[in-house]
Scaffold this motif. Structure first.
Motif, PDB file in Angstrom:
ATOM      1  N   GLU A  96       0.602  -1.256  -0.051  1.00 40.28           N
ATOM      2  CA  GLU A  96       0.126   0.031   0.042  1.00 40.28           C
ATOM      3  C   GLU A  96       0.816   1.280  -0.066  1.00 40.28           C
ATOM      4  O   GLU A  96       0.588   2.230  -0.591  1.00 40.28           O
ATOM      5  N   LEU A  97       1.911   1.188   0.885  1.00 40.88           N
ATOM      6  CA  LEU A  97       2.709   2.456   0.885  1.00 40.88           C
ATOM      7  C   LEU A  97       3.380   2.663  -0.542  1.00 40.88           C
ATOM      8  O   LEU A  97       3.581   3.839  -1.010  1.00 40.88           O
ATOM      9  N   VAL A  98       3.812   1.609  -1.002  1.00 42.72           N
ATOM     10  CA  VAL A  98       4.480   1.654  -2.370  1.00 42.72           C
ATOM     11  C   VAL A  98       3.478   2.313  -3.551  1.00 42.72           C
ATOM     12  O   VAL A  98       3.820   3.029  -4.250  1.00 42.72           O
ATOM     13  N   SER A  99       2.445   1.791  -3.276  1.00 44.97           N
ATOM     14  CA  SER A  99       1.225   2.181  -4.373  1.00 44.97           C
ATOM     15  C   SER A  99       0.990   3.520  -4.177  1.00 44.97           C
ATOM     16  O   SER A  99       0.837   4.348  -5.178  1.00 44.97           O
ATOM     17  N   ILE A 100       1.011   4.045  -2.997  1.00 42.93           N
ATOM     18  CA  ILE A 100       0.933   5.482  -2.711  1.00 42.93           C
ATOM     19  C   ILE A 100       1.851   6.403  -3.116  1.00 42.93           C
ATOM     20  O   ILE A 100       1.943   7.459  -3.916  1.00 42.93           O
ATOM     21  N   LEU A 101       3.249   5.813  -2.998  1.00 42.43           N
ATOM     22  CA  LEU A 101       4.378   6.700  -3.412  1.00 42.43           C
ATOM     23  C   LEU A 101       4.422   6.706  -5.073  1.00 42.43           C
ATOM     24  O   LEU A 101       4.586   7.658  -5.687  1.00 42.43           O
ATOM     25  N   GLU A 102       3.871   5.709  -5.624  1.00 41.66           N
ATOM     26  CA  GLU A 102       3.935   5.469  -7.311  1.00 41.66           C
ATOM     27  C   GLU A 102       3.177   6.673  -7.713  1.00 41.66           C
ATOM     28  O   GLU A 102       3.311   7.300  -8.552  1.00 41.66           O
ATOM     29  N   LYS A 103       2.024   6.889  -6.869  1.00 37.94           N
ATOM     30  CA  LYS A 103       0.915   7.837  -7.300  1.00 37.94           C
ATOM     31  C   LYS A 103       1.624   9.299  -7.346  1.00 37.94           C
ATOM     32  O   LYS A 103       1.292  10.246  -8.335  1.00 37.94           O
ATOM     33  N   TYR A 104       2.420   9.611  -6.356  1.00 39.79           N
ATOM     34  CA  TYR A 104       2.992  10.956  -6.189  1.00 39.79           C
ATOM     35  C   TYR A 104       4.281  11.219  -6.849  1.00 39.79           C
ATOM     36  O   TYR A 104       4.824  12.318  -6.918  1.00 39.79           O
ATOM     37  N   MET A 105       5.176  10.155  -6.858  1.00 34.81           N
ATOM     38  CA  MET A 105       6.523  10.215  -7.414  1.00 34.81           C
ATOM     39  C   MET A 105       6.419  10.278  -8.982  1.00 34.81           C
ATOM     40  O   MET A 105       7.233   8.998  -9.313  1.00 34.81           O
ATOM     41  N   GLN A 106       5.938  11.135  -9.468  1.00 35.06           N
ATOM     42  CA  GLN A 106       5.851  10.981 -10.825  1.00 35.06           C
ATOM     43  C   GLN A 106       7.089  11.652 -11.655  1.00 35.06           C
ATOM     44  O   GLN A 106       7.578  12.692 -11.392  1.00 35.06           O
TER      45      GLN A 106
END
Lengths: 172, 207
Positions: free
Chosen positions: A162-172
């Motif tokens: 879940e944490l990685v998925s959130i980071l993926e969304k914001y670290m573009q």
């Protein structure tokens, strides 16, 4: 034309040599908590990510390779990353070795005024008054938008995925 | 508990672990090593990869010694004296900072010659011949293994190689030998010997 070719060949050769011999540098800064707060809130980036890190915490270590990949692969760099380390100032070299070993180039911050006790409470409350520090731990993070509003606050109930998925969304 | 620590406890000491029971060892050549390197995206550079020269005088001494295991690194000083072995627990501290490597050589361990006299380059087949003196030589054992935890082992090999390459780029005078410990086609054994070696290796490594 011939000179142009020679110059471009020379520049290409120089670039290749530089690329091959590129020396890796760690990025650790000693900072007061108030200064760090200012850096976060004065950043013009679309998202500001404050990540709480402890090099001896398995949760921090487990998520970091994924965060590192996202950081290195991000194209737009629409975010700014602030890795806040619990490392003591006198143990800076240990953190440096850790980052060198894994090739982590992210900006790490060691707090000069780290409290003897209550690092998480003091640090989190200082940068995010509304965040519930009791639910947060190492590898938790807070994401602020450009207006310094909290967009995401993670807690220890989040899984690594879940944490990685959130980071993926914001670290573009 | 950290996954890597669990892996270490289970398998670091020897690669003849029970998890590899189902894997059948076979002879390898440069193409199969290249395919494995590509498949697992290992960052290895060709120039650093070595294999054993022959079965009798090269592979056998390793096979009968304690040095045929992975993941492990053997470290030698400028004089080729054995300093220490590094595993997954000690690697971060030692490979990131050479000041933390053992200074005094281990008296009862074979020197670097034991290794360099028995290895050839995996593609050219040329003997190891490097007259340059290095402050440290790191022999990184690796093999074409397939088992349940292989991705974690591959990650460790990659980590080790990458950090040593960073040290080189930083200016450290070191030599890296990526020592592949598989059975090699290059030995050109007779069909009888091939069968004999395979039976023995699969019996003992697969146990």
């Amino acid at each position: 034309m011939r000179y142009l070719f020679i110059i471009s060949f020379f520049l290409t050769a120089c670039y290749s040599i530089t690329a091959q011999n590129e020396v890796f540098k760690t990025n650790i800064q000693l900072i007061e908590l108030e200064e760090l707060k200012e850096e976060i809130f004065e950043s013009e980036k679309e998202y500001k990510i404050a990540f709480i890190f402890n090099q001896f915490c398995p949760a921090s270590r487990d998520i970091f390779p994924d965060l590192d990949k996202l950081y290195k692969n991000s194209i737009q760099k629409n975010f700014e990353l602030f890795i806040i380390s619990e490392t003591k100032e006198k143990n800076k070299e240990d953190l440096k070795d850790h980052l060198f070993y894994y090739g982590y180039e992210e900006p790490f911050y060691i707090l000069k005024d780290k409290p003897l006790l209550g690092f998480l409470k003091k640090t989190i409350q200082s940068i995010c008054e509304g965040c519930d520090f009791k639910e947060m731990g190492y590898s938790s993070f807070i994401i602020f938008n450009k207006n310094n509003e909290v967009v995401v606050q993670t807690n220890y109930n989040h899984t690594e995925e879940e944490l990685v998925s959130i980071l993926e969304k914001y670290m573009q | 508990m950290n996954n890597r620590l669990i892996l270490l406890l289970v398998s670091i000491i020897t690669f003849s672990v029970s998890a590899q029971k189902e894997y059948t060892y076979n002879f390898k050549n440069s193409d199969s090593l290249d395919a494995y390197i590509e498949r697992y995206e290992l960052p290895f550079q060709e120039e650093d990869i070595y294999i054993t020269k022959d079965s009798e005088n090269s592979f056998r001494p390793y096979y009968e010694s304690k040095f045929l295991r992975s993941p492990i690194i053997y470290v030698f000083n400028e004089e080729g004296q054995f300093l220490e072995s590094i595993n997954n627990i000690t690697s971060e501290k030692k490979l990131a900072n050479f000041k933390k490597l053992r200074k005094r050589p281990e008296k009862n361990e074979p020197s670097l010659d034991f290794w360099t006299s028995k290895i050839v380059h995996y593609k050219t087949g040329n003997d190891y011949d490097d007259p340059k003196k290095y402050d440290y030589t790191f022999v990184v054992n690796w093999g074409v293994f397939e088992h349940e935890q292989i991705q974690q082992v591959v990650d460790i090999w990659s980590e080790w190689y990458n950090v040593l390459m960073r040290q080189k780029a930083k200016g450290e005078n070191i030599k890296i030998i990526l020592f592949n410990i598989d059975l090699q086609e290059r030995w050109e054994l007779s069909p009888y010997m091939r069968k004999f070696v395979l039976e023995n290796v699969n019996r003992s490594w697969g146990e």
